[in-house]
Design an enzyme around this catalytic site. Structure first.
Site, mmCIF file in Angstrom:
data_model
loop_
_atom_site.group_PDB
_atom_site.id
_atom_site.type_symbol
_atom_site.label_atom_id
_atom_site.label_comp_id
_atom_site.label_asym_id
_atom_site.label_seq_id
_atom_site.Cartn_x
_atom_site.Cartn_y
_atom_site.Cartn_z
ATOM 1 C CE1 TYR A 59 -3.689 2.517 0.608
ATOM 2 C CE2 TYR A 59 -2.410 3.279 2.495
ATOM 3 C CZ TYR A 59 -3.463 3.443 1.616
ATOM 4 O OH TYR A 59 -4.281 4.542 1.732
ATOM 5 C CG ASP A 107 5.825 3.950 0.619
ATOM 6 O OD1 ASP A 107 6.132 4.670 1.597
ATOM 7 O OD2 ASP A 107 4.646 3.753 0.275
ATOM 8 C CE LYS A 116 2.068 5.027 8.124
ATOM 9 N NZ LYS A 116 0.682 4.915 8.495
HETATM 10 C C1 LIG Z 1 3.880 2.333 3.171
HETATM 11 C C2 LIG Z 1 2.863 3.424 3.129
HETATM 12 N N1 LIG Z 1 2.918 4.336 2.148
HETATM 13 C C3 LIG Z 1 2.054 5.342 2.077
HETATM 14 C C4 LIG Z 1 1.057 5.497 2.999
HETATM 15 C C5 LIG Z 1 0.126 6.643 2.886
HETATM 16 O O1 LIG Z 1 0.326 7.536 3.943
HETATM 17 P P1 LIG Z 1 -0.834 8.495 4.455
HETATM 18 O O2 LIG Z 1 -1.869 7.632 5.085
HETATM 19 O O3 LIG Z 1 -0.139 9.421 5.402
HETATM 20 O O4 LIG Z 1 -1.349 9.210 3.258
HETATM 21 C C6 LIG Z 1 0.948 4.570 4.049
HETATM 22 C C7 LIG Z 1 -0.080 4.651 5.106
HETATM 23 O O5 LIG Z 1 -1.164 5.026 4.996
HETATM 24 C C8 LIG Z 1 1.877 3.509 4.115
HETATM 25 O O6 LIG Z 1 1.823 2.599 5.078
HETATM 26 N N1 LIG Z 2 -2.099 0.884 6.784
HETATM 27 C C1 LIG Z 2 -2.454 2.269 6.779
HETATM 28 C C2 LIG Z 2 -1.212 3.052 6.965
HETATM 29 O O1 LIG Z 2 -0.132 2.581 7.115
HETATM 30 C C3 LIG Z 2 -3.450 2.522 7.842
HETATM 31 C C4 LIG Z 2 -3.807 3.959 8.015
HETATM 32 C C5 LIG Z 2 -5.081 4.322 7.336
HETATM 33 O O2 LIG Z 2 -5.333 3.886 6.215
HETATM 34 O O3 LIG Z 2 -5.831 5.100 7.930
#
Ligand SMILES: Cc1ncc(COP(=O)(O)O)c(C=O)c1O
Ligand SMILES: N[C@H](C=O)CCC(=O)O
Length: 426
Positions: A142, A237, A265
């Protein structure tokens, strides 16, 4: 009915699914979500005053635990000077300097407001710099919710049954090719099928959005080699792994160089922040230096920068945090495996650094197909049992458990007691 249930009834009338991010709706675990009022150290409290040991940790940012005084005080100081200026500030320079000092192979940083934005922008930069359109991602990884990456995605998109989202035009999706995590031959096949057309390979160096799946020995090195041979850029990522596996993130931990790295994060200390980073040559392709456009009204927000700078500075000055959190996660994982052996539950536990996941399957989980084979109904019952016993886990199988510096031995032992009781009662 508790206060969380009451609030949820109101929430679903005004927020889709009652939430602002799907995973929070607890649909994958079949219950109403807990509404949280406050958090401190390893604990969170809900609207009914119930206290839980928290392993969500805001999905990763709270590596030092909740409400850490160093970060809170930095934010309080920053707030006194104003919330946003839409102009450069000293802290943006300081945090970028610190990041380039701590993370290998990055010379420049562009701050954005989320992990999604960071990854979306990094992919745009990779396409702009290579003049190629196609990208390779991995099934079950993701990378946020930008159009080109919502293809065979993990996390809540997977748990909710929408790994490829509606609303993304076929014309966009046709440029996103999907390979299998830990399977270099699947990447080679795509590179051979589209010679000279792949702008980048993007990977979570530890897959943490299908549950936690470690990279097989040689996998990341193999991706590096394939990128060097094909002219594609390698994007790590590191929205989850950045400043978590090590101060220098996955590049340092695994000793593999990426061309572009994305963060989120932890670098925001709990405030909404993301960043994409790379060599000067690549990053100077970004506006206003170069033709790849990207901008943000609130990017580099002074309060968010204060929080992130405080957290990263603390981590730099206390590098022992990394040994602590990894040792705690290892201890938990070993204890969980022992509980599994005692109860005969069909569970395997993956762990790396301070990330871990139980999968409800009897066989090793090294690929997406193994993770997907996990019994999500059993996970839901496990989640419910743990919550009843005062432990808040991710409300979906395809997520990570995050261990923080604030989790003490008492909380770890209480967690294992809850694991034993819950597994025995399943
Ligand atoms: C590996 C990774 N990339 C991107 C994202 C996207 O980050 P955000 O939720 O801050 O948009 C997330 C988490 O949601 C993630 O776990
Ligand atoms: N797995 C997602 C981020 O790392 C969980 C956060 C979200 O989608 O709200």
């Amino acid at each position: 009915m508790g206060r969380s249930e009451e609030l949820f009834e109101q929430a679903v009338k005004v927020l889709p699914g009652g939430v602002n991010s799907p995973v929070r709706a607890y649909r994958a675990v079949g219950m109403a979500p807990r509404f949280i009022t406050k958090a401190d150290g390893p604990f969170i409290w809900d609207e009914d005053g119930e206290k839980y040991i928290d392993y969500v940790c805001s999905w990763g940012p709270m590596i030092l635990g909740h409400n850490h005084p160093v970060i809170r005080e930095a934010v309080e100081r920053a707030v006194k000077d104003g919330l946003s200026f839409g102009a450069p500030t000293r802290r943006e320079v300081e945090i970028a300097r610190l990041m380039t000092e701590l993370v290998p192979n990055i010379e420049m940083v562009r701050m954005v407001n989320s992990g999604t934005e960071a990854v979306m922008s990094a992919v745009r930069l990779a396409r702009g710099a290579t003049g190629r359109d196609k990208i390779i991602k991995f099934e079950g990884c993701y990378h946020g919710h930008s159009d080109c990456l919502l293809v065979n995605a993990g996390s809540s998109a997977l748990a909710g049954g929408h790994p490829s989202s509606a609303g993304v035009p076929e014309d966009i999706v046709k440029h996103t090719l999907t390979a299998q995590f830990n399977d270099l031959s699947s990447v080679e096949e795509l590179l051979n099928a589209w010679p000279g057309q792949i702008a980048c390979i993007i990977v979570e160096p530890v897959a943490a959005n299908m549950g936690v799946v470690n990279p097989a020995p040689g996998f990341l090195e193999g991706l590096r080699k394939l990128c060097d041979e094909s002219g594609a850029l390698l994007i790590f990522d590191e929205v989850i792994t950045g400043f978590r596996l090590a101060l220098g993130g996955a590049q340092e931990y695994f000793g593999v160089r990426a061309d572009l790295v994305t963060f989120g994060k932890i670098i925001g200390g709990g405030m909404p922040v993301g960043a994409y980073c790379g060599s000067r040559a690549l990053m100077e392709q970004v506006a206003p230096c170069g033709p790849v456009y990207q901008a943000g009204t609130l990017s580099g927000n002074p309060v968010a920068m204060a929080a992130g700078l405080a957290q990263l500075t603390y981590l730099k000055e206390h590098p022992q945090v990394y040994d602590h959190i990894a040792a705690k996660a290892k201890w938990l994982a070993e204890g969980m495996r022992q509980a599994v052996a005692e109860t005969g539950a069909p569970v395997v536990v993956n762990q790396i650094g301070s990330l871990l996941s139980p999968f409800f399957t009897p066989t090793a989980v090294t690929r997406f197909v193994d993770a997907k084979g996990s019994d999500v109904t059993m996970y839901a019952r496990y989640f419910q049992g743990m919550l009843e016993r005062g432990v808040a886990l991710a409300p979906a199988q395809f997520e990570a458990m995050f261990v923080s510096e604030a989790h003490g031995q008492a909380q770890l032992e209480a967690t294992l007691m809850a694991v034993r009781a819950t597994l025995a009662a399943l």
